[in-house]
Design an enzyme around this catalytic site. Sequence first.
Site, short mmCIF file in Angstrom:
data_model
loop_
_atom_site.label_atom_id
_atom_site.label_comp_id
_atom_site.label_asym_id
_atom_site.label_seq_id
_atom_site.Cartn_x
_atom_site.Cartn_y
_atom_site.Cartn_z
N ASP A 138 0.84 -1.20 0.00
CA ASP A 138 0.00 0.00 0.00
C ASP A 138 0.87 1.25 0.00
OD1 ASP A 138 -2.49 -1.63 0.54
OD2 ASP A 138 -1.29 -2.11 2.30
N HIS A 140 -4.58 -3.44 6.32
CA HIS A 140 -4.40 -3.67 4.88
C HIS A 140 -5.78 -4.06 4.32
CE1 HIS A 140 -2.96 -4.94 1.02
NE2 HIS A 140 -3.35 -6.17 1.22
#
Length: 324
Positions: free
Chosen positions: A159, A187
């Site tokens: 990410d 996440h």
Amino acid sequence: MKKPLRVTITGAAGQIGYALAFRIASGDMLGKDQPVILQLLEIPPAMDALKGVAMELDDCAFPLLQDIICTDDPNVGFKDSNVALLVGARPRGPGMERKDLLEANGKIFGPQGKAINDHASRDVKVLVVGNPANTNALIAQANAPDINPRQFTAMTRLDHNRALAQLAGKTGQHHTAIKGMIIWGNHSATQYPDIAHCTVDGKGAKDLVDEGWYKDDFIPTVQQRGAAIIKARGASSAASAASAAIDHIRDWHLGSNGEWVSMAVPSDGSYDIKEGVIYSFPVICKDGDYEIVQGLDIDDFSRERMDLTDKELREERDGVKDLL
Ligand code: NAD
Ligand code: LMR
């Protein structure tokens, strides 16, 4: 020559495992002077495919690769492991959220946590990649009472890298010019990619982009990037995920050179995120350890998003109480 380090990869015959093994064997993760032994763990139906991976590894004649152990027994796979990459788990398909995998995948991580507890090196660095990564890491940690809980981490580096790529594209700068990126929390689609402390070529990122782009484009794009890859490829991200796993462990092992990177680590009360979840924070890695960056100002916008992703993690945790 340095003593070899043992690296366990679970799900080593899967997409990410296949992308990981060769880069680790070539020295991308632990250094070009660090011999490695690969301990590849799979489930029985995948053992033939795993044998093929090992044959290809042999055929590369990597100078750093000292041995390859293929097994379907976690007690063998984690024996004396210095780095454990917990990748083996089902990926999501189109239309699923990562937490939809909790029931199917959660059960994998208790026994693996126990095998790590019983057999791994006491200083093992654990990175959970299999989704939902943060909560799976919590399950593994809870089943390894003899290992320092700080050694259990989950991956938000993908990410982080995605956020760098988006901001680089928008500002027309190379991603290496960006410092201070942060991914907070889970996440998942509630993660909070935060550019409030970010600079691009030394200038404040928030002054370089308009607020509308930041809130309505950048944040959702990073949050939904995994789903966009699944839609485009028909399979979840693999090479980029493997690359992020290598970044995560490389920085943890060799240091992040004073730069902030995002790692999901056990919450310790920093930024009022209470203990009990594996939450992504900005960290600096040094001397084989990590430290959460302290003292950042958190405005109301950030606070709300940081709490929202924390809430989701605590709900996930409540859903797997029996595995903890
Ligand atoms: P894949 O299906 O290609 O491979 C998974 C492998 O794990 C298979 O070979 C399977 O046999 C093996 N496996 C299943 N149960 C196992 C067990 N108990 N022990 C050992 N091996 C086992 O999947 P993939 O694309 O490699 O993805 C793996 C996981 O990583 C998925 O859960 C996916 O959602 C996740 N992922 C996470 C991130 C992240 O940023 N955290 C990024 C991408 C993918
Ligand atoms: C990703 O972010 O690419 C992975 O977590 C796979 C997924 O399900 O999104």
